[in-house]
Design a protein around this motif. Structure first.
Motif, PDB file in Angstrom:
ATOM      1  N   TYR A  18      19.116  -1.241 111.534  1.00 27.18           N
ATOM      2  CA  TYR A  18      18.888  -1.205 112.982  1.00 27.18           C
ATOM      3  C   TYR A  18      19.759  -0.128 113.627  1.00 27.18           C
ATOM      4  CZ  TYR A  18      19.519  -2.986 117.816  1.00 27.18           C
ATOM      5  OH  TYR A  18      19.630  -3.116 119.184  1.00 27.18           O
ATOM      6  N   ASP A 147      16.285  -9.077 119.684  1.00 32.01           N
ATOM      7  CA  ASP A 147      15.092  -8.519 119.050  1.00 32.01           C
ATOM      8  C   ASP A 147      13.775  -9.141 119.506  1.00 32.01           C
ATOM      9  OD1 ASP A 147      17.017  -7.121 117.663  1.00 32.01           O
ATOM     10  OD2 ASP A 147      16.873  -8.341 115.866  1.00 32.01           O
ATOM     11  N   LEU A 171      11.805  -4.510 117.916  1.00 33.79           N
ATOM     12  CA  LEU A 171      12.124  -3.428 116.989  1.00 33.79           C
ATOM     13  C   LEU A 171      10.906  -2.560 116.739  1.00 33.79           C
ATOM     14  CD1 LEU A 171      14.278  -5.432 114.427  1.00 33.79           C
ATOM     15  CD2 LEU A 171      14.962  -4.352 116.571  1.00 33.79           C
TER      16      LEU A 171
END
Length: 204
Positions: A18, A147, A171
């Motif tokens: 990430y 997220d 994401l």
């Protein structure tokens, strides 16, 4: 804008991935903002070359061991990070926990609260660390990123964060990923004997 890229340096999956994607793609949207990517590197391991291509600035803090600093943060919530980096308008902490600051706004990404919902499945040392720092993190962060809307609701429920301070940021999809050709799926299913419905979990 200072982005903590320590997770991208020390781990390949999960939060490291990430963070690496943020470091790679965020500068393209920076406009006139100046972005600094920072991490501790007392042992001189060097930065991942993939992080240097589009970044404005990389700061490797090599004159003091990061392990000692993180211990001091855990026990005393000191010293402030901006002692090492200098002032910034915004600090982004992508790995659940906010480091102490004297000044400057901050956002922290809390990916989920599974460590609170299901503590029996968490690694004990990591669980103790998160439990010791998470309350201070949500109090002192100007905003919380997460997220999904589900995780946002969980954070609000378990940590008492007002929902308007939590921002679900789904994401993205890595350009290198995509659905395989349908004939490839059929061939692989046949080779693996997956004739019935199945569940594929990709993660650690």
């Amino acid at each position: 804008i200072c982005l903590d890229i320590q997770p991208a340096v020390v781990q390949r999956a999960g939060v490291g991935r990430y963070t690496r994607a943020l470091a790679q793609y965020l500068p393209a949207f920076a406009n006139s903002d100046h972005i600094t990517l920072w991490y501790f590197d007392f042992r001189r391991r060097g930065e991942d070359p993939a992080l240097t291509s589009k970044c404005v600035n990389i700061r490797a803090i090599r004159w003091f061991p990061g392990r000692a600093v993180r211990y001091a943060w855990k026990v005393w919530n000191w010293p402030p990070l901006d002692w090492f980096l200098g002032p910034a308008d915004l600090f982004h902490f992508p790995n659940f926990v906010r480091s102490p600051l004297r000044r400057g706004r901050s956002v922290t990404t809390i990916h989920d609260v599974s460590f609170l919902r299901f503590p029996e499945h968490a690694e004990p040392a990591n669980l103790a660390y998160l439990r010791s720092r998470i309350k201070d993190t949500v109090i002192r962060s100007d905003a919380i990123l997460t997220d999904s809307a589900f995780s946002a609701d969980e954070i609000a429920d378990t940590l008492g964060v007002p929902r308007h301070r939590i921002f679900p940021t789904p994401l993205g999809l890595d350009p290198g990923l995509g659905p395989p050709a349908s004939d490839r799926i059929a061939t692989d299913r046949a080779a693996l004997g997956l004739e019935k419905p199945y569940l594929l979990h990709v993660g650690t």
